[in-house]
Design an enzyme around this catalytic site. Structure first.
Site, mmCIF file in Angstrom:
data_model
loop_
_atom_site.group_PDB
_atom_site.id
_atom_site.type_symbol
_atom_site.label_atom_id
_atom_site.label_comp_id
_atom_site.label_asym_id
_atom_site.label_seq_id
_atom_site.Cartn_x
_atom_site.Cartn_y
_atom_site.Cartn_z
ATOM 1 N N ASP A 37 0.857 -1.182 0.000
ATOM 2 C CA ASP A 37 0.000 0.000 0.000
ATOM 3 C C ASP A 37 0.899 1.239 0.000
ATOM 4 O OD1 ASP A 37 -3.245 0.097 0.770
ATOM 5 O OD2 ASP A 37 -2.187 2.006 1.002
ATOM 6 N N ASP A 60 3.824 2.641 -4.334
ATOM 7 C CA ASP A 60 2.709 3.172 -5.108
ATOM 8 C C ASP A 60 2.705 2.451 -6.450
ATOM 9 O OD1 ASP A 60 0.954 4.623 -6.702
ATOM 10 O OD2 ASP A 60 1.599 6.573 -5.938
ATOM 11 N N SER A 138 -14.611 -3.995 -11.394
ATOM 12 C CA SER A 138 -15.788 -3.418 -10.732
ATOM 13 C C SER A 138 -17.010 -3.680 -11.584
ATOM 14 C CB SER A 138 -15.610 -1.908 -10.550
ATOM 15 O OG SER A 138 -16.817 -1.296 -10.128
ATOM 16 N N TYR A 151 -13.389 6.198 -13.916
ATOM 17 C CA TYR A 151 -13.385 4.986 -13.096
ATOM 18 C C TYR A 151 -13.929 3.790 -13.870
ATOM 19 C CZ TYR A 151 -14.320 1.841 -9.187
ATOM 20 O OH TYR A 151 -14.351 0.753 -8.351
ATOM 21 N N VAL A 184 -20.400 -2.386 -2.092
ATOM 22 C CA VAL A 184 -19.862 -3.057 -0.901
ATOM 23 C C VAL A 184 -19.985 -2.126 0.296
ATOM 24 C CG1 VAL A 184 -17.804 -4.101 0.146
ATOM 25 C CG2 VAL A 184 -18.269 -4.427 -2.288
ATOM 26 N N THR A 186 -18.508 -0.649 2.734
ATOM 27 C CA THR A 186 -17.255 -0.185 3.317
ATOM 28 C C THR A 186 -17.516 1.093 4.122
ATOM 29 O OG1 THR A 186 -16.718 1.202 1.414
ATOM 30 C CG2 THR A 186 -15.956 -1.086 1.347
#
Length: 255
Positions: A37, A60, A138, A151, A184, A186
């Site tokens: 991460d 990254d 996605s 996206y 989801v 989250t």
């Protein structure tokens, strides 16, 4: 007879959410895990949950130099790599006319370029183990929606990239699949979704609810495992049936 070494998974975007849930599931199933991460504080907090057993990789994925370095660090530490989970991603929603090129590239650099770079760097190690790649796309890559020009396009490209990987890397025994999460539950989603949005999603999803991070992680862990040894090139929507409804109107359903 020597013990078979535990399998190793490298999971990007692993400091929280689906990535962290997947890491916990795979660790519980005997995998050794490397958590990658770019958020240093969150990564430290996540790694602490594994009592020193997880490898932390502060990188990254959008940096072309980071991918080969991360793979080297993982293989040096564990001696092998059996699965790469390309989960790191950024969400940026806005109208097409307000999405300037810098904004577009910011999404593509992580969501698409990062998947390409990490996968390419991992190929030599995955050839050795006949390993697996699981890319997290996605539902927005399968069906268009407003405010998701960058996206949704990035995730649709990940789906195509996954199929390219499966077609080309299969001869080495490397499997490549993609998981397409639907809505989801989250912390981030619940912070920005109004009650109207939540109700609308519940109406549009046949299972009438959001998914959980763990439920998505279960699909990812399965695709990494030997149980999915003959599964490659597949795009699996873990979405409560959202994709199957197409443009069907919830008001026309009967219970």
């Amino acid at each position: 007879m020597a013990d078979t070494p535990a399998k190793v998974a490298l999971i990007t975007g692993a400091a929280r959410g689906i990535g962290l849930a997947t890491a916990h599931l795979m660790a519980a199933d005997g995998w050794r895990v490397a958590l990658l991460d770019r958020d240093e504080d969150a990564l430290k907090e996540a790694a602490a949950q594994f009592d020193g057993a997880a490898l932390s990789l502060l990188h990254d994925v959008s940096d072309p130099q980071a991918a080969p370095q991360a793979i080297r660090e993982c293989v040096t530490h564990f001696g092998r790599l059996d699965a790469l989970v390309n989960n790191a991603g950024v969400a940026d929603f806005g109208p097409i006319e307000e999405t300037d090129f810098a904004r577009w590239r910011r999404v593509m650099e992580t969501n698409l370029d990062g998947v390409f770079l990490m996968s390419q760097a991992a190929i030599p190690a995955l050839k050795e183990t006949k390993g697996a790649i699981v890319n997290i796309a996605s539902i927005s890559g399968l069906r268009a929606s407003t405010l998701r020009v960058a996206y949704g396009t990035s995730k649709s490209a990940v789906i195509q990239l996954t199929q390219q990987q499966a077609a080309e890397l299969g001869e080495y025994g490397i499997r490549a699949n993609a998981v397409c999460p639907g809505p989801v539950r989250t912390k981030l989603a619940m912070a920005v979704h109004t009650q109207d949005i939540i109700d609308a999603y519940h109406d549009a999803i046949p299972l009438n609810r959001y998914g959980s991070e763990r439920e998505i992680g279960e699909v990812i862990a399965f695709l990494c495992s030997p149980k999915a040894s003959y599964v490659t090139g597949q795009i699996i929507a873990a979405d409560g049936g959202f994709q199957s409804t197409g443009v069907g109107l919830p008001a026309l359903r009967t219970l």
